[in-house]
Design a protein around this motif. Structure first.
Motif, mmCIF file in Angstrom:
data_model
loop_
_atom_site.group_PDB
_atom_site.id
_atom_site.type_symbol
_atom_site.label_atom_id
_atom_site.label_comp_id
_atom_site.label_asym_id
_atom_site.label_seq_id
_atom_site.Cartn_x
_atom_site.Cartn_y
_atom_site.Cartn_z
ATOM 1 N N GLY A 61 14.284 4.068 3.628
ATOM 2 C CA GLY A 61 14.954 5.235 3.082
ATOM 3 C C GLY A 61 16.028 4.821 2.113
ATOM 4 O O GLY A 61 16.724 3.849 2.314
ATOM 5 N N GLY A 62 16.130 5.567 1.029
ATOM 6 C CA GLY A 62 17.316 5.474 0.214
ATOM 7 C C GLY A 62 17.483 4.315 -0.715
ATOM 8 O O GLY A 62 16.610 4.046 -1.517
ATOM 9 N N ASP A 63 18.598 3.662 -0.583
ATOM 10 C CA ASP A 63 19.081 2.716 -1.584
ATOM 11 C C ASP A 63 18.045 1.642 -1.937
ATOM 12 O O ASP A 63 17.734 0.775 -1.119
ATOM 13 C CB ASP A 63 20.348 2.071 -1.025
ATOM 14 N N PRO A 64 17.543 1.650 -3.183
ATOM 15 C CA PRO A 64 16.545 0.657 -3.570
ATOM 16 C C PRO A 64 17.162 -0.684 -3.991
ATOM 17 O O PRO A 64 16.437 -1.639 -4.286
ATOM 18 C CB PRO A 64 15.862 1.314 -4.779
ATOM 19 N N SER A 65 18.495 -0.759 -4.007
ATOM 20 C CA SER A 65 19.145 -1.958 -4.581
ATOM 21 C C SER A 65 18.780 -3.262 -3.869
ATOM 22 O O SER A 65 18.530 -4.270 -4.542
ATOM 23 C CB SER A 65 20.656 -1.804 -4.579
ATOM 24 N N PRO A 66 18.735 -3.301 -2.522
ATOM 25 C CA PRO A 66 18.394 -4.586 -1.899
ATOM 26 C C PRO A 66 17.014 -5.092 -2.319
ATOM 27 O O PRO A 66 16.839 -6.289 -2.561
ATOM 28 C CB PRO A 66 18.426 -4.271 -0.391
ATOM 29 N N ILE A 67 16.050 -4.187 -2.427
ATOM 30 C CA ILE A 67 14.697 -4.637 -2.783
ATOM 31 C C ILE A 67 14.633 -4.976 -4.280
ATOM 32 O O ILE A 67 13.934 -5.900 -4.687
ATOM 33 C CB ILE A 67 13.625 -3.607 -2.331
ATOM 34 N N THR A 68 15.402 -4.252 -5.094
ATOM 35 C CA THR A 68 15.490 -4.632 -6.515
ATOM 36 C C THR A 68 16.093 -6.035 -6.623
ATOM 37 O O THR A 68 15.602 -6.884 -7.383
ATOM 38 C CB THR A 68 16.358 -3.621 -7.298
ATOM 39 N N ALA A 69 17.154 -6.276 -5.843
ATOM 40 C CA ALA A 69 17.804 -7.596 -5.871
ATOM 41 C C ALA A 69 16.829 -8.687 -5.437
ATOM 42 O O ALA A 69 16.814 -9.785 -6.008
ATOM 43 C CB ALA A 69 19.036 -7.587 -4.966
ATOM 44 N N LEU A 70 15.992 -8.373 -4.454
ATOM 45 C CA LEU A 70 15.008 -9.364 -4.004
ATOM 46 C C LEU A 70 14.046 -9.718 -5.144
ATOM 47 O O LEU A 70 13.736 -10.893 -5.364
ATOM 48 C CB LEU A 70 14.232 -8.816 -2.793
ATOM 49 N N GLY A 71 13.594 -8.705 -5.869
ATOM 50 C CA GLY A 71 12.704 -8.961 -7.009
ATOM 51 C C GLY A 71 13.391 -9.793 -8.080
ATOM 52 O O GLY A 71 12.787 -10.713 -8.658
ATOM 53 N N VAL A 72 14.650 -9.486 -8.347
ATOM 54 C CA VAL A 72 15.391 -10.248 -9.361
ATOM 55 C C VAL A 72 15.548 -11.700 -8.890
ATOM 56 O O VAL A 72 15.382 -12.647 -9.673
ATOM 57 C CB VAL A 72 16.774 -9.602 -9.636
ATOM 58 N N GLN A 95 6.802 3.964 -0.440
ATOM 59 C CA GLN A 95 7.300 5.142 0.290
ATOM 60 C C GLN A 95 6.392 6.334 0.049
ATOM 61 O O GLN A 95 6.082 7.094 0.963
ATOM 62 C CB GLN A 95 8.701 5.516 -0.195
ATOM 63 N N ARG A 96 5.975 6.512 -1.197
ATOM 64 C CA ARG A 96 5.135 7.664 -1.558
ATOM 65 C C ARG A 96 3.822 7.670 -0.798
ATOM 66 O O ARG A 96 3.336 8.709 -0.392
ATOM 67 C CB ARG A 96 4.823 7.652 -3.062
ATOM 68 N N ILE A 97 3.246 6.479 -0.639
ATOM 69 C CA ILE A 97 1.938 6.452 0.040
ATOM 70 C C ILE A 97 2.103 6.288 1.553
ATOM 71 O O ILE A 97 1.123 6.132 2.272
ATOM 72 C CB ILE A 97 1.003 5.361 -0.536
ATOM 73 N N GLY A 98 3.353 6.311 2.015
ATOM 74 C CA GLY A 98 3.601 6.281 3.451
ATOM 75 C C GLY A 98 3.405 4.911 4.076
ATOM 76 O O GLY A 98 3.263 4.795 5.287
ATOM 77 N N GLU A 99 3.418 3.878 3.255
ATOM 78 C CA GLU A 99 3.230 2.520 3.777
ATOM 79 C C GLU A 99 4.583 1.970 4.251
ATOM 80 O O GLU A 99 5.542 1.956 3.496
ATOM 81 C CB GLU A 99 2.654 1.624 2.661
ATOM 82 N N ARG A 100 4.626 1.535 5.489
ATOM 83 C CA ARG A 100 5.901 1.100 6.054
ATOM 84 C C ARG A 100 5.935 -0.398 6.382
ATOM 85 O O ARG A 100 6.831 -0.865 7.054
ATOM 86 C CB ARG A 100 6.187 1.887 7.339
ATOM 87 N N ASP A 101 4.917 -1.119 5.966
ATOM 88 C CA ASP A 101 4.851 -2.541 6.307
ATOM 89 C C ASP A 101 5.772 -3.327 5.357
ATOM 90 O O ASP A 101 5.449 -3.564 4.196
ATOM 91 C CB ASP A 101 3.390 -3.000 6.161
ATOM 92 N N GLU A 102 6.912 -3.718 5.887
ATOM 93 C CA GLU A 102 7.924 -4.362 5.052
ATOM 94 C C GLU A 102 7.415 -5.669 4.431
ATOM 95 O O GLU A 102 7.698 -5.980 3.268
ATOM 96 C CB GLU A 102 9.178 -4.637 5.887
ATOM 97 N N ALA A 103 6.633 -6.419 5.212
ATOM 98 C CA ALA A 103 6.129 -7.703 4.711
ATOM 99 C C ALA A 103 5.215 -7.484 3.503
ATOM 100 O O ALA A 103 5.238 -8.252 2.535
ATOM 101 C CB ALA A 103 5.382 -8.440 5.817
ATOM 102 N N LEU A 104 4.419 -6.416 3.567
ATOM 103 C CA LEU A 104 3.510 -6.093 2.461
ATOM 104 C C LEU A 104 4.310 -5.773 1.195
ATOM 105 O O LEU A 104 4.007 -6.267 0.101
ATOM 106 C CB LEU A 104 2.642 -4.887 2.856
ATOM 107 N N VAL A 105 5.353 -4.971 1.352
ATOM 108 C CA VAL A 105 6.183 -4.596 0.193
ATOM 109 C C VAL A 105 6.832 -5.859 -0.395
ATOM 110 O O VAL A 105 6.831 -6.076 -1.607
ATOM 111 C CB VAL A 105 7.265 -3.564 0.596
ATOM 112 N N LYS A 106 7.327 -6.704 0.476
ATOM 113 C CA LYS A 106 7.991 -7.922 -0.008
ATOM 114 C C LYS A 106 7.013 -8.854 -0.720
ATOM 115 O O LYS A 106 7.364 -9.507 -1.705
ATOM 116 C CB LYS A 106 8.683 -8.650 1.146
#
Ligand code: NAD
Length: 351
Positions: free
Chosen positions: A144-155, A297-308
């Motif tokens: 939920g919410g703040d996308p900054s940590p995941i943006t930071a991970l990509g950077v 989030q839109r497709i309802g996928e909650r697997d954090e490892a997959l997103v990472k």
């Protein structure tokens, strides 16, 4: 503002939809650049633009950037953006956000909004009381919410890939200068320090500087000094246009890789960086972590490892861009644009 003024604007680039609404308290523009790959998803920015023309420039440029960003991130979304003209601290109200929701609803789903500078998750939830076309508000601790940590991970992944490509090393002992330690910069500093990088930071906001120095061992320099700091990597994580004709000659870093959107003040700067031997990680490629997260989030996928894992592909994409740029002696920014266009608009390529 009439159609002619919009379509003759220098930033207009075959945008599918540009709608202006100026009624009651709401003065806003929505731009949908391209929906070939899917509905246009992009943040809703609230900013006290000095004129409607300035707001139009921003929304046209940012919405186009979202098309390129999603295409190269490998997600089936198009590019769009919305801007509300106003001071987020003084002018935001429930009525205004509801009016924005009604405005978004009129586009029937071609544009889906999310948070951006000047708006937060709670604002998007209020907008969502009037339209279903909102994203990035999943009620889930991680997603939920703040996308900054995941943006930071990509950077971070992008910086690691850039350093590996240019310096043939990992991040231990690599000097990184971070311009702007707000939401993304703060998280980025944590990741860099954990990987053993030596970090120098600057910010115009003392509170944000205090937060990062309390949590991490970093050097601090003045905002004027960060671009010319003696570092290996410069990570612009503040405002757009940091790399411009005035600043470019003072840059000492061999790599520029950071979160800010529209880092180059003009397209030609990409060629200047190539001439100067500076490896530039194109902004919309390296900062795509947030939109990747929104997509899952839109497709309802909650697997954090997959997103990472998906976010980590940012490093692989950059590596490809760097190789092509070296082989063809073309700016990395041009290589990225062409790769993105081949994905979202193959007919544009053929033309
Ligand atoms: P933010 O507003 O939280 O942080 C920006 C920081 O830069 C602030 O601390 C601000 O004080 C500082 N700053 C402004 N001008 C400066 C200057 N001249 N010198 C030094 N510091 C300065 O914003 P954010 O969410 O961290 O985003 C940073 C950049 O990354 C923006 O350009 C944003 O568009 C881009 N971006 C963010 C995300 C995200 O997930 N938040 C995703 C993609 C791109």
């Amino acid at each position: 503002m009439n159609r002619f003024e919009i379509e003759s604007h220098r930033e207009f680039d075959h945008h599918e939809v540009v709608e202006v609404r100026n009624s009651g308290d709401l003065h806003a523009i929505i731009a949908v650049h391209n929906t070939n790959l899917g509905p246009a998803v992009g943040g809703c920015r609230m900013y006290p633009y000095s004129s409607e023309a300035d707001a139009l420039t921003d929304v046209l440029r940012l919405s186009r950037g979202m098309t390129y960003k999603s295409a190269l991130a490998g997600i089936p979304l198009g590019g769009g953006k919305a801007v509300i003209i106003g001071d987020p601290r003084a002018d935001k109200s429930e009525a205004l956000l509801h009016a924005m929701g009604d405005f978004i609803e009129t586009l029937g789903g071609r544009y889906i909004t999310a948070e951006d500078s000047g708006t937060g998750v709670n604002d998007i939830k209020v907008i969502g009381e009037r339209t279903a076309f909102v994203s990035g508000i999943a009620d889930n601790e991680r997603f939920g919410g703040d996308p900054s940590p995941i943006t930071a991970l990509g950077v971070f992944e992008g910086i690691a890939a850039s350093v590996l490509y240019r310096c043939k090393s990992d991040l231990a002992g690599i000097r990184v200068g971070v311009q702007g330690v707000g939401n993304v910069g703060y998280h980025l500093v944590g990741l860099l320090r954990a990987a053993g990088a030596i970090v120098t930071v600057a910010d115009v906001n003392q509170g944000n500087l205090d937060r990062v120095t309390a949590d991490h061992a970093v050097d601090v320099v003045s905002p004027d000094a960060i671009l010319s700091a003696e570092v290996d990597v410069l990570a612009p994580c503040a405002m757009g246009g940091a790399i411009n004709p005035e600043t470019i000659r003072s840059i000492r870093a061999g790599i520029i890789a950071g979160a800010a959107n529209n880092q180059l003040s003009a397209r030609e700067i990409g060629a200047d960086l190539l001439d100067m031997g500076i490896l530039y990680a194109p902004d919309y490629v390296i900062n795509a972590g947030g939109i990747i997260d929104v997509y899952y989030q839109r497709i309802g996928e909650r697997d954090e490892a997959l997103v990472k894992r998906h976010v980590a592909e940012i490093g692989t994409t950059l590596d490809r861009i760097f190789r092509i740029s070296d082989m063809e002696r073309r700016p990395t920014s041009d290589v990225a644009d062409q790769m993105a266009e081949a994905i979202f608009s193959p007919e544009l390529q053929a033309a």
